[in-house]
Design an enzyme around this catalytic site. Structure first.
Site, PDB file in Angstrom:
ATOM      1  N   GLU A  24      39.179  38.643  50.621  1.00 42.81           N
ATOM      2  CA  GLU A  24      40.248  37.915  49.915  1.00 42.81           C
ATOM      3  C   GLU A  24      40.047  36.409  49.984  1.00 42.81           C
ATOM      4  O   GLU A  24      40.493  35.760  50.937  1.00 42.81           O
ATOM      5  CB  GLU A  24      41.622  38.278  50.509  1.00 42.81           C
ATOM      6  CG  GLU A  24      42.767  37.552  49.801  1.00 42.81           C
ATOM      7  CD  GLU A  24      44.152  37.891  50.344  1.00 42.81           C
ATOM      8  OE1 GLU A  24      44.249  38.652  51.324  1.00 42.81           O
ATOM      9  OE2 GLU A  24      45.124  37.380  49.786  1.00 42.81           O
ATOM     10  N   LYS A  72      39.745  40.901  46.606  1.00 45.11           N
ATOM     11  CA  LYS A  72      41.163  40.579  46.372  1.00 45.11           C
ATOM     12  C   LYS A  72      41.261  39.103  46.007  1.00 45.11           C
ATOM     13  O   LYS A  72      41.425  38.246  46.886  1.00 45.11           O
ATOM     14  CB  LYS A  72      41.982  40.903  47.628  1.00 45.11           C
ATOM     15  CG  LYS A  72      43.446  40.516  47.539  1.00 45.11           C
ATOM     16  CD  LYS A  72      44.267  41.211  48.606  1.00 45.11           C
ATOM     17  CE  LYS A  72      45.682  40.663  48.635  1.00 45.11           C
ATOM     18  NZ  LYS A  72      46.607  41.511  49.387  1.00 45.11           N
TER      19      LYS A  72
END
Ligand code: 13P
Length: 345
Positions: free
Chosen positions: A177, A219
């Site tokens: 992420e 992500k």
């Protein structure tokens, strides 16, 4: 490393039209959100809130995986079941946030680097034993005057890759992420250029650290104009810019991309994801899904307000948002008709 098991887990997380629920707010972040609503900042309240989420009827119809926090994975539901087990019984794969939070990066005023690599290898087996099958690490990139710096991008990309390699070694699918924050007055184009720069650095480091791309999920942020910028973009402009940036930078070997919501309203996050799937589904090599925290939880948190009597209504609101995002994965989210409906009992 059991590569096939990692690949199967990554595929299961992206299966059909489901997505992920991030419920891994650290204690300070969870307390901050509670404080705004006058909810007690206690372990008991955090447990009760997570219990409300995990026991939402029908949640497993929309949610393939839920990301827990260290405190939460050690807690139990009202019925005495560890949260990870309760999720698994609901058909939801448990995951765990393993980063140590974003801290000030030395020599780079206004920029952050995520800590937590030291000792990570030793921490993972306990999470696996508690039922976790995937993990998350969030890096934070700030857009500002002269920011982000090369030093910030490279330090965070390196840490993400080291984390991902350790997770795969330990049998956990790493969610990678790199979040480019939406705060600021920057344009859509600036966000696109910086997002692409960051993703290029991240995939370069993932390759260098020998991470198997088939066994990760990405992500990212959506590509958005800064939150304080006067001229905002349409849903379709955001969809076009976001998918263009991802097509330029994310290898086709990656099985899925699951967006963070980053402070967008719940409805806008659904509408933008929907537009991407409507406009580009046939052109994208990866599944395009969601891994929202606020854009799924916020309406439910506000209804719950710390009161047991509000649990059924909060669960309906949570299910509704999860279901809207499931529809957005299919490209069937109807923004105009986005009104709460009953969760199945
Ligand atoms: P938001 O969807 O609220 O941005 O949270 C996603 C997340 O997991 C941040 O790390």
């Amino acid at each position: 490393m059991n590569a096939q098991r990692l690949i199967d887990t990554a595929k299961a997380l992206m299966a059909g039209d489901k997505g992920l629920l991030a419920m891994d707010e650290s204690t300070p972040t969870c307390n901050r959100r509670f404080a705004k609503l006058g909810i007690a900042e206690t372990e008991a309240a955090r447990r009760a809130y997570r219990d409300m989420i995990v026991t939402t009827p029908g949640l497993g119809e929309c949610i393939s995986g839920a990301i827990l926090y260290d405190e939460t994975i050690r807690q139990r539901t009202d019925r005495g079941l560890p949260f990870a087990q309760a999720l698994a019984q609901a058909g939801i794969i448990p995951g765990i946030k393993v980063d140590g939070g974003a801290k000030e990066l030395a020599g780079h005023p206004g920029e952050l680097v995520t800590e937590g690599l030291d000792g990570l290898r030793k921490r993972l087996p306990e999470y696996v034993a508690m039922g976790a099958r995937f993990a998350k690490w969030r890096a934070v990139i700030t857009i500002g005057d002269g920011l982000p710096s090369r030093g910030c991008i490279d330090a965070n990309a390196h840490a993400l890759a080291r984390y991902a390699a350790l997770c795969q070694e330990g049998g956990l699918v790493p969610i990678v992420e790199p979040e480019v924050l939406m705060e600021g007055g920057h344009s859509l184009g600036q966000c696109a250029a910086i997002t692409e720069d960051v993703l290029r650095a991240v995939f370069d480091q993932l390759h260098t650290q020998r991470v198997m791309l088939e066994g990760i999920l990405l992500k990212p942020n959506m590509v958005l104009p800064g939150s304080t910028r006067a001229e905002q973009s349409t849903v379709d402009e955001v969809a076009d810019a976001t998918v263009a940036s991802l097509l330029r930078t994310v290898p086709a070997a990656v099985p899925g991309i699951a967006f963070l919501s980053g402070g967008q309203s719940a409805e806008l996050a659904s509408a933008r994801l929907n537009a991407m799937n409507v406009r580009f589904k046939s052109r994208m090599p990866w599944a395009l899904a969601f891994s929202f925290a606020r854009a799924i939880q916020q309406p439910a948190l506000e209804i719950w307000g710390g009161l047991a009597a509000n649990v059924p209504a909060a669960q309906q609101a949570l299910f509704h948002r999860a279901d809207c995002n499931r529809a957005a994965r299919r490209g069937e989210y109807d923004a105009a008709a986005d009104a709460p409906r009953r969760a199945p009992s």
